[in-house]
Motif scaffolding. Structure first.
Motif, PDB file in Angstrom:
ATOM      1  N   PHE A 202     -11.534  13.272  39.708  1.00 55.76           N
ATOM      2  CA  PHE A 202     -11.157  12.007  39.063  1.00 55.76           C
ATOM      3  C   PHE A 202     -10.708  10.972  40.096  1.00 55.76           C
ATOM      4  O   PHE A 202     -11.025   9.793  39.988  1.00 55.76           O
ATOM      5  N   VAL A 203      -9.968  11.432  41.108  1.00 54.17           N
ATOM      6  CA  VAL A 203      -9.553  10.502  42.169  1.00 54.17           C
ATOM      7  C   VAL A 203     -10.776  10.065  42.971  1.00 54.17           C
ATOM      8  O   VAL A 203     -10.918   8.890  43.320  1.00 54.17           O
ATOM      9  N   LEU A 204     -11.696  11.015  43.240  1.00 54.50           N
ATOM     10  CA  LEU A 204     -12.883  10.680  44.040  1.00 54.50           C
ATOM     11  C   LEU A 204     -13.762   9.649  43.339  1.00 54.50           C
ATOM     12  O   LEU A 204     -14.256   8.718  43.963  1.00 54.50           O
ATOM     13  N   LYS A 205     -13.953   9.828  42.031  1.00 55.60           N
ATOM     14  CA  LYS A 205     -14.846   8.860  41.375  1.00 55.60           C
ATOM     15  C   LYS A 205     -14.125   7.561  41.048  1.00 55.60           C
ATOM     16  O   LYS A 205     -14.751   6.558  40.736  1.00 55.60           O
ATOM     17  N   ARG A 206     -12.817   7.550  41.192  1.00 57.08           N
ATOM     18  CA  ARG A 206     -12.073   6.312  40.999  1.00 57.08           C
ATOM     19  C   ARG A 206     -12.439   5.272  42.063  1.00 57.08           C
ATOM     20  O   ARG A 206     -12.424   4.074  41.827  1.00 57.08           O
ATOM     21  N   GLY A 207     -12.776   5.775  43.272  1.00 52.23           N
ATOM     22  CA  GLY A 207     -13.151   4.813  44.295  1.00 52.23           C
ATOM     23  C   GLY A 207     -13.539   5.477  45.604  1.00 52.23           C
ATOM     24  O   GLY A 207     -12.878   6.422  46.034  1.00 52.23           O
TER      25      GLY A 207
ATOM     26  N   ALA B 203     -18.075  12.527  50.735  1.00 50.87           N
ATOM     27  CA  ALA B 203     -17.859  12.481  52.187  1.00 50.87           C
ATOM     28  C   ALA B 203     -17.253  11.179  52.677  1.00 50.87           C
ATOM     29  O   ALA B 203     -16.875  11.071  53.833  1.00 50.87           O
ATOM     30  N   ASP B 204     -17.172  10.204  51.796  1.00 46.25           N
ATOM     31  CA  ASP B 204     -16.694   8.911  52.272  1.00 46.25           C
ATOM     32  C   ASP B 204     -15.704   8.288  51.282  1.00 46.25           C
ATOM     33  O   ASP B 204     -15.889   7.162  50.817  1.00 46.25           O
ATOM     34  N   PRO B 205     -14.656   9.044  50.929  1.00 46.21           N
ATOM     35  CA  PRO B 205     -13.724   8.507  49.926  1.00 46.21           C
ATOM     36  C   PRO B 205     -12.869   7.378  50.489  1.00 46.21           C
ATOM     37  O   PRO B 205     -12.846   7.145  51.698  1.00 46.21           O
TER      38      PRO B 205
END
Lengths: 438, 431
Positions: free
Chosen positions: B54-59, B127-129
Motif C-alpha cells: 500500500f505504501v509502495l503504490k501510494r507513490g 525498485a524505485d520507491p
C-alpha cells in the motif's frame, strides 16, 4: 453483420463482431422464451441462465377491484422454493452431473443459472425443466421460512447491505426498491403455497423469460433442448395463461429523505451519497447512452485517477473501502459513492465539490480520452468467462441493448453528452445521504 | 539466453535477480494476466510487511501519487493493478495482479507495448520507491498506517470471516498460524517511515518472488517484455518453502463473544491426521471429505442442517490444505445455537463412524472433477493452485490432480473421517 439462419421454426439472428472476433445469436419462437447464445469457442466451462421478469419489486397482481398485493419477499421466496421439485430437490440432479447451480433475486428479475464442463445438455435441460415445474407444499414452504429468516438476519448483520437498505429507504418514497429483497420476518410468515402459485403463473410466462447460453456447443443442440423442454406449457397452468403486465410505480423524482443518520455497531462510520435517477423508463440505445455517460462521469468524478480521489486519499477521508457505481432497473436508478471514512461530513463535502467543480470547469479532453481508452480496454474482457458473459447478455436483454452496440455507443459519446448528463443526474436536490456508525 | 524448464502447466525460467517467471500461452484471452507473489514468514513484523504494497503504490519516483499511477494505467487501455496481502499456512504473501489488454485487439491508434509498460510499472513500484533521507515519505506511511489500522478494526464487520479468524486463532494458539496477514494493531503502531524502509530493503532481498503470466503471448515473448524492466539488482533468494508449523491439540478450545448482531455465527475447527506435505492420497481424500461434509449443496451440512432442519441459510465447511485443518461455519438464530451445534457435530460423528454412502462420495468426486477441469478457464485460480502447491513442495498440474482424485477411494475418505476431531469452538452471539 446480420444473417438469418435457415431453421423454419425459430427466427435466428446472428451478429459477428470483427473486433471481438466473436458472435452472438438471438433466437425467438412464439411460445418459447427468447434465447441468447454465445458460442464461446475454446472454453471448457459452459454456462446457462434463465432470467425471469419477476423481481422483488413485482408485488402487485391484477388491477381495479381485482388488484391484490403479494407479501414483500415473494419473488425471492419463489426462487428458493422452485429448487424443491415434486420428487427431488433440483440440486440433486445437478450434483449427479457435477454441475454447479444457483440463483439470485434482484428488484427486477430472478435468475437461475448452472455452470459445468461435462454433460451440459443434461444440465441445461434440467435447468429449464425445474424452472417450469412449480411444486409448492405447506411443508416445504414452512421449512423455507426458517432458512429465509436466517438469510434476512445475515444481511442485517452485514454493514454494507444494511447501509444500502437504509439508502433505498431514503431514496424511494413508493417504489418497492425501498423494501428488503427477501422481505421481512412478518411478510414471509404470510407466504403460503397459494401465494407462490399465484405469483408463479403471473410472472413465469415464457414471454417474461430469457434463456442465455454461453458455451462451446452447437446452436442446434441448444435449440433442440429448448424444443424438448419448453414446447408445452407447464403442467397445471391456468387457461388462458397470460403474462402479468409490467409493473408501473409512480415514483417522484425527489428523494424521500435527504439525510439519514443511523446507529450501526461498526468501528468506523460509513457514508453513502446517492443521486436519484430522474430519467427512468429508457430502453435500447438511449438507455445505453445514459448508462455509458453515467459510468463515464462516475469514473471521471470519483475514480482512482480523479482529483477527488487523490485529495481524499491524501487527506485520509477514504481508503480501500471507497467505491462508486450505478444501480437500477427500467423504473428506478441511482448513482452511488461512498465507503468507510473517519469524517463523513468532510467526505460528503469533497464528493459534492467534485461534482460542482466538473460543472464549473467542464471536462478536459485529456480526461475524456483517458476514461474512454480505459473503457475500451475493459471490453476485451467481455468474452473471457462464460458465466460473466452470460450474466452480461442477460442484463443486455433486459435493457433492450445488443452487446455489440457498446463499442459504437462509446465511440459516439462526446464531452457535451457528459456535461448534459452531469447537470441532469448529479443534482444535490435529488441526492440522499446516509451516515451510519456510532 | 534464458533456459526454460517445465513447471507443471507452465514454462518457467529464473531471471538474473532470482525472480522466477512462470508463463503459459492461453490464446483465447485478449488480455494478459500477470501476478507476482512475494512471500515471507508470518511473524511479529506481519503488519510491517502488510503495509508495504500500500505504501509502495501510494507513490514512487515515476508516479509520485497513486492518482498519477492510476491515470497512467488507465491510459494503458485500462490496465488494472490490485495489490493484496494473504496467508497460506504460516506464509505471508504479498501479491500484485495486473491485467493488461493485448494491443493487437485494439484500434491501431491506441496500440502501444502495454505489456512492456506494465512490467515497467512493477519495476517503478518495487525498485524505485519514493524515499527521502533513508525513509519512506512520512505522510504516506502515516496515511497507510491509518488505513491498515481501519482495515484491521473492520475485520469484525464480516461476521463469517471474523468467526473463522477467531476460531483459527483458537486452533493455532501461540504459533504463527494464528497471525492475521494484516498483522496486529500493536505491531502496526511501532512502524516508522525509516524503519519501514529498512524492513522493505531486507524483505525485498530475501522474499522469494514468483511472477506468473497467462495470456495470448508466448512465454518467450513475455520474457522479452519483462527482462528490460525486471532486472533490477536483488540477491537471488532461496525459494524452498519451509515445512509448515505443527500444532498439538488436547481437548477443545472454546470461546464465545458478544456483539450487536441479529444472527449468531458458529465456527468449529477440526484437527485431522493430514500432513499437508504428504504427497499421498490422504491430502486428496481430505478434500473429498470436506466436500462430503460441507463443500456443496449436496453435502451433509447443507442437506441436513439447512434443508431438513431449517436451522441456517449459510452453512459450509472449508478445508485448509496448508494446515490439514477443517472448519465448519454457520449463521444461526441465537436461540438455535445448541440445536445447530448438535446437528453439525452429528454429521461429523456419522462420517467418523464410516457412514459414508457411495452416492455422496461419487457426487463429491464428480463435483471436484468438474472444478479441476474448469480451472483451464480460470486463470487466477490456475495460478493460485500452482503457487500454493509449490508452497507444499509439489508441482501442480491439472491432469495429475485429476488422476490423483480418480485414485481416491471411499476407504481413504473413511480413514480421514476417522481422524477428524473437534479442536476449537467459537461463537459470536448477540449482546
Amino acid at each position: 453483420m446480420r444473417k438469418a439462419l435457415g431453421r423454419p421454426s425459430w427466427r435466428v439472428e446472428r451478429r459477428f463482431d470483427p473486433v471481438f472476433r466473436e458472435a452472438i445469436v438471438r433466437a425467438v419462437r412464439p411460445g418459447f422464451p427468447t434465447l441468447l447464445f454465445a458460442p464461446c469457442r475454446g472454453t471448457l466451462q459452459k454456462f446457462a441462465l434463465v432470467a425471469v421478469d419477476c423481481g422483488a419489486a413485482d408485488l402487485v397482481l391484477g388491477a381495479g377491484v381485482r388488484r391484490r398485493e403479494l407479501p414483500a419477499g415473494t419473488a425471492h421466496f419463489l426462487e428458493h422454493q422452485l429448487f424443491e421439485g415434486e420428487s427431488a430437490n433440483a440440486f440433486d440432479f445437478f450434483a449427479k452431473l457435477g454441475a454447479s447451480a444457483n440463483a439470485y433475486t434482484d428488484y427486477g428479475e430472478t435468475a437461475y443459472h448452472v455452470s459445468c464442463v461435462d454433460r451440459f445438455p443434461e444440465a441445461l435441460a434440467h435447468l429449464l425443466r425445474f424452472v417450469r415445474a412449480p411444486h409448492f407444499t405447506q411443508d416445504t414452504v414452512e421449512k423455507e421460512k426458517g432458512i429465509i429468516a436466517e438469510e434476512i438476519r445475515m444481511y442485517r448483520d452485514d454493514p454494507d447491505s444494511a447501509c444500502l437498505q437504509i439508502l433505498h429507504e431514503a431514496l424511494f418514497a413508493r417504489h418497492p426498491a425501498r423494501l428488503d429483497i427477501a422481505g421481512t420476518f412478518a411478510s414471509i410468515r404470510r407466504v403460503t403455497p397459494a401465494t407462490l402459485y399465484e405469483a408463479y403463473w403471473a410472472f413465469y410466462h415464457p414471454a417474461r423469460m430469457v434463456v442465455v447460453v454461453a458455451a462451446d456447443i452447437p446452436l442446434g443442440a441448444v435449440l433442440a433442448i429448448l424444443e424438448k423442454t419448453c414446447a408445452e406449457a407447464p403442467a397445471g397452468h391456468p387457461r388462458p395463461w397470460r403474462p402479468a403486465r409490467r409493473r408501473s410505480v409512480s415514483e417522484p423524482s425527489r428523494v424521500a429523505r435527504r439525510w439519514v443518520r443511523r446507529h450501526l455497531a461498526i468501528p468506523l462510520p460509513k457514508l453513502l451519497i446517492a443521486f436519484k435517477e430522474g430519467a427512468t423508463g429508457l430502453r435500447g440505445v438511449p438507455l445505453l447512452r445514459q448508462r455509458f455517460s453515467t459510468a463515464f462521469l462516475g469514473d471521471l468524478l470519483f475514480g482512482p485517477g480523479s482529483l477527488f480521489h487523490q485529495e481524499a486519499a491524501a487527506g485520509g477521508l477514504i481508503d480501500e473501502d471507497f467505491g462508486f457505481g450505478y444501480q437500477g432497473d427500467f423504473d428506478f436508478g441511482y448513482s452511488l459513492a461512498g465507503g468507510r471514512t473517519r469524517d463523513p461530513a468532510r467526505l460528503r463535502a469533497a464528493l459534492l465539490r467534485a461534482v460542482e467543480r466538473a460543472g464549473r470547469e467542464g471536462i478536459s479532453s485529456d480526461d475524456f480520452e483517458r476514461i474512454r481508452t480505459k473503457m475500451l480496454g475493459g471490453f476485451l474482457k467481455t468474452f473471457h468467462s462464460p458465466p460473466a458473459l452470460g450474466r452480461t447478455l442477460g442484463g443486455c436483454h433486459r435493457a433492450g441493448i445488443h452487446l455489440f452496440d457498446h463499442a459504437r455507443a462509446l465511440a459516439a459519446l462526446k464531452p457535451a453528452d457528459l456535461v448534459r448528463r452531469l447537470a441532469e443526474h448529479f443534482r444535490v436536490d435529488r441526492s440522499a445521504t446516509v451516515v451510519a456508525g456510532h | 539466453m534464458a533456459s526454460w524448464f517445465r513447471s507443471g502447466d507452465f514454462e518457467a525460467t529464473v531471471l538474473p535477480n532470482g525472480i522466477r517467471l512462470h508463463a503459459v500461452r492461453a490464446p483465447r484471452y485478449k488480455t494478459t494476466l500477470v501476478t507476482a507473489f512475494a512471500r515471507s514468514d508470518l511473524g511479529d513484523r506481519a503488519a510491517w510487511t502488510a503495509l508495504l504494497p500500500f505504501v509502495l503504490k501510494r507513490g514512487c519516483r515515476a508516479f509520485p501519487t497513486e492518482a498519477s499511477l492510476r491515470r497512467h494505467l488507465e491510459r494503458l487501455c485500462g490496465t488494472t493493478l490490485e495489490a493484496g496481502v494473504h496467508r497460506f499456512g504460516s506464509h505471508q504473501i504479498v501479491s500484485w495482479e495486473l491485467e493488461i489488454p493485448c494491443e493487437r485487439f485494439l484500434p491501431i491508434v491506441l496500440r502501444r507495448d502495454f505489456l512492456g509498460e506494465a512490467f515497467e510499472v512493477l519495476r517503478d513500484l518495487w525498485a524505485d520507491p519514493l524515499v527521502q533521507g533513508g525513509a519512506f515519505r512520512s505522510d504516506y506511511v502515516a496515511r497507510e498506517k491509518a488505513n491498515l489500522a481501519a482495515q484491521i478494526r473492520s475485520l469484525v464487520e464480516q461476521k463469517d470471516r471474523y468467526a473463522y479468524e477467531r476460531c483459527r486463532a483458537l486452533m493455532a494458539g501461540k504459533t504463527a498460524l494464528a497471525i492475521h496477514p494484516y498483522g496486529t494493531l500493536v505491531d502496526l503502531e511501532m512502524v516508522r517511515p525509516g524503519s519501514l524502509w529498512s524492513h522493505y530493503r531486507t524483505w525485498l532481498e530475501r522474499a522469494p518472488v514468483d511472477l506468473y503470466a497467462m495470456g495470448p503471448e508466448a512465454p518467450q515473448e513475455i520474457l522479452k517484455r519483462a527482462m528490460p524492466a525486471l532486472t533490477f539488482p536483488r540477491r537471488a533468494a532461496s525459494s524452498a518453502p519451509a515445512r509448515p508449523t505443527f500444532v498439538k491439540f488436547s481437548g477443545v478450545r472454546r470461546r464465545a463473544e458478544r456483539a450487536r448482531v441479529a444472527q449468531g455465527r458458529i465456527c468449529l475447527g477440526f484437527a485431522t491426521n493430514i500432513d499437508p506435505w504428504d504427497d499421498g492420497r490422504a491430502s486428496d481424500a481430505f478434500l473429498v471429505y470436506n466436500g462430503i461434509l460441507g463443500g456443496y449443496p449436496h453435502s451433509r451440512l447443507f442437506q441436513q442442517t439447512r434443508e431438513k432442519e431449517s436451522l441456517a441459510y449459510s452453512i459450509s465447511s472449508v478445508a485448509d490444505r496448508a494446515t490439514g485443518w477443517l472448519f465448519a461455519e454457520a449463521g444461526v438464530a441465537p436461540g438455535n445455537r445448541q440445536k445447530a451445534l448438535v446437528s453439525i457435530l452429528r454429521q461429523v460423528d456419522s462420517l467418523a463412524r464410516g457412514r459414508i454412502e457411495r452416492k455422496e462420495f461419487a457426487l463429491t468426486v464428480a463435483a471436484m472433477r468438474q472444478g479441476l477441469r474448469r480451472l483451464v478457464d480460470l486463470r487466477a485460480a490456475q495460478i493460485d493452485a500452482h503457487y500454493e502447491e509449490g508452497l507444499l513442495g509439489r508441482t501442480f498440474t491439472r491432469s495429475a490432480a485429476l488422476a490423483r482424485l480418480t485414485e481416491v477411494t471411499l476407504e481413504d475418505v473413511r480413514r480421514v473421517a476417522g481422524s477428524v476431531r473437534l479442536a476449537a469452538s467459537f461463537f459470536l452471539g448477540p449482546a
